[in-house]
Design a protein around this motif. Structure first.
Motif, PDB file in Angstrom:
ATOM      1  N   GLN A 149       0.601  -1.179   0.046  1.00  0.00           N
ATOM      2  CA  GLN A 149      -0.133   0.041  -0.005  1.00  0.00           C
ATOM      3  C   GLN A 149       0.872   1.084  -0.024  1.00  0.00           C
ATOM      4  OE1 GLN A 149      -4.080   0.239   1.044  1.00  0.00           O
ATOM      5  NE2 GLN A 149      -3.699  -0.826  -0.377  1.00  0.00           N
ATOM      6  N   ARG A 150       1.887   0.706   1.002  1.00  0.00           N
ATOM      7  CA  ARG A 150       2.584   1.997   0.593  1.00  0.00           C
ATOM      8  C   ARG A 150       4.037   2.345  -0.417  1.00  0.00           C
ATOM      9  NH1 ARG A 150       2.848   1.032   6.168  1.00  0.00           N
ATOM     10  NH2 ARG A 150       4.985  -0.071   6.543  1.00  0.00           N
ATOM     11  N   TYR A 151       4.024   0.831  -0.723  1.00  0.00           N
ATOM     12  CA  TYR A 151       4.879   1.617  -2.426  1.00  0.00           C
ATOM     13  C   TYR A 151       4.463   0.950  -3.235  1.00  0.00           C
ATOM     14  CZ  TYR A 151       8.177   2.469   1.947  1.00  0.00           C
ATOM     15  OH  TYR A 151       8.467   2.825   3.027  1.00  0.00           O
ATOM     16  N   PRO A 152       3.114   1.155  -3.697  1.00  0.00           N
ATOM     17  CA  PRO A 152       2.525  -0.201  -4.793  1.00  0.00           C
ATOM     18  C   PRO A 152       3.280  -0.011  -6.187  1.00  0.00           C
ATOM     19  CG  PRO A 152       1.922   2.701  -5.010  1.00  0.00           C
ATOM     20  CD  PRO A 152       2.503   2.331  -3.443  1.00  0.00           C
ATOM     21  N   ASP A 153       4.401   0.309  -5.941  1.00  0.00           N
ATOM     22  CA  ASP A 153       5.352  -0.036  -6.773  1.00  0.00           C
ATOM     23  C   ASP A 153       6.076  -1.336  -7.316  1.00  0.00           C
ATOM     24  OD1 ASP A 153       4.202   1.434  -8.642  1.00  0.00           O
ATOM     25  OD2 ASP A 153       4.962   3.484  -9.021  1.00  0.00           O
ATOM     26  N   ALA A 154       6.213  -1.445  -5.476  1.00  0.00           N
ATOM     27  CA  ALA A 154       7.301  -2.179  -5.493  1.00  0.00           C
ATOM     28  C   ALA A 154       7.281  -3.422  -5.548  1.00  0.00           C
ATOM     29  CB  ALA A 154       7.566  -2.258  -3.899  1.00  0.00           C
ATOM     30  N   GLN A 155       8.197  -5.034  -5.863  1.00  0.00           N
ATOM     31  CA  GLN A 155       8.205  -6.210  -6.350  1.00  0.00           C
ATOM     32  C   GLN A 155       7.814  -7.039  -5.238  1.00  0.00           C
ATOM     33  OE1 GLN A 155      10.471  -7.456  -9.474  1.00  0.00           O
ATOM     34  NE2 GLN A 155       9.853  -9.421  -9.851  1.00  0.00           N
ATOM     35  N   VAL A 156       7.852  -8.256  -5.263  1.00  0.00           N
ATOM     36  CA  VAL A 156       8.166  -8.842  -3.566  1.00  0.00           C
ATOM     37  C   VAL A 156       8.617 -10.456  -4.243  1.00  0.00           C
ATOM     38  CG1 VAL A 156       7.137 -10.286  -1.880  1.00  0.00           C
ATOM     39  CG2 VAL A 156       5.669  -8.259  -2.863  1.00  0.00           C
ATOM     40  N   LEU A 157      10.131  -9.713  -3.644  1.00  0.00           N
ATOM     41  CA  LEU A 157      11.042 -11.413  -4.214  1.00  0.00           C
ATOM     42  C   LEU A 157      11.428 -11.396  -2.934  1.00  0.00           C
ATOM     43  CD1 LEU A 157      12.792  -9.554  -6.758  1.00  0.00           C
ATOM     44  CD2 LEU A 157      11.356 -10.854  -7.281  1.00  0.00           C
ATOM     45  N   GLY A 158      11.386 -13.238  -2.898  1.00  0.00           N
ATOM     46  CA  GLY A 158      12.789 -13.923  -1.792  1.00  0.00           C
ATOM     47  C   GLY A 158      13.844 -14.196  -2.048  1.00  0.00           C
ATOM     48  N   HIS A 159      14.665 -13.543  -1.352  1.00  0.00           N
ATOM     49  CA  HIS A 159      16.435 -13.093  -0.987  1.00  0.00           C
ATOM     50  C   HIS A 159      16.872 -14.769  -2.158  1.00  0.00           C
ATOM     51  CE1 HIS A 159      20.581 -13.266   1.243  1.00  0.00           C
ATOM     52  NE2 HIS A 159      20.162 -12.904  -0.085  1.00  0.00           N
ATOM     53  N   ARG A 160      16.408 -15.469  -2.362  1.00  0.00           N
ATOM     54  CA  ARG A 160      16.857 -16.370  -3.625  1.00  0.00           C
ATOM     55  C   ARG A 160      17.061 -16.056  -4.729  1.00  0.00           C
ATOM     56  NH1 ARG A 160      13.163 -21.891  -2.325  1.00  0.00           N
ATOM     57  NH2 ARG A 160      11.338 -21.186  -3.722  1.00  0.00           N
TER      58      ARG A 160
END
Length: 148
Positions: free
Chosen positions: A105-116
């Protein structure tokens, strides 16, 4: 305010049958030379979310990506025999989904990834294949999760 492009999910790489608190993470990271625990948030097996670093402070969790990312770590990631496994409790799953949803919600352009998923794509096929992973962290397929 920093520009956040990534939300990177980690595990503490600790056994499911042991406790490892945010304070333990902080101690371990300071021992490695960090100024404090490298993550922004830490999720205990109980589902408690413990803030570690302010979001406007770069983390120390994903070399080469810290300036543009937030680090979220959950307690666990190894089974009772010390092998990589998705050890998240139902409480952790809910807390992680809620926290990531709030961050998006705060960073709508962020991509969610795992460290790997930040491992090098050695064969340049656009996918970090399992054999290319430097580590298994966070021990589950982050891209397959539904983030609210």
């Amino acid at each position: 305010m920093r520009a956040i492009a990534l939300i990177v999910i980690h595990c503490s790489a600790t056994r499911a049958d042991s406790d490892f608190s945010a304070r333990d993470v902080d101690t371990a990271h300071r021992f490695r030379g960090f100024s404090s625990g490298g993550y922004h948030y830490y999720i205990r097996k109980s589902g408690e979310v413990e803030p570690m670093r302010p979001e406007d402070t770069p983390g120390a969790h994903a070399r080469g990506y810290n300036a543009v990312s937030l680090g979220v770590c959950y307690e666990g990631g190894l089974d009772v025999n010390g092998r990589p496994a998705d050890t998240r409790t139902p409480h952790q799953r809910r807390a992680l989904r809620t926290l990531v949803g709030e961050l998006l919600q705060r960073y709508p352009d962020a991509q969610v990834l795992g460290h790997r998923d930040l491992s090098p794509d050695s064969n340049y096929n656009g996918i970090v294949d399992p054999w290319e992973r430097i580590k298994e962290c966070p021990c589950f397929e982050v891209k397959a999760e539904v983030w609210e």
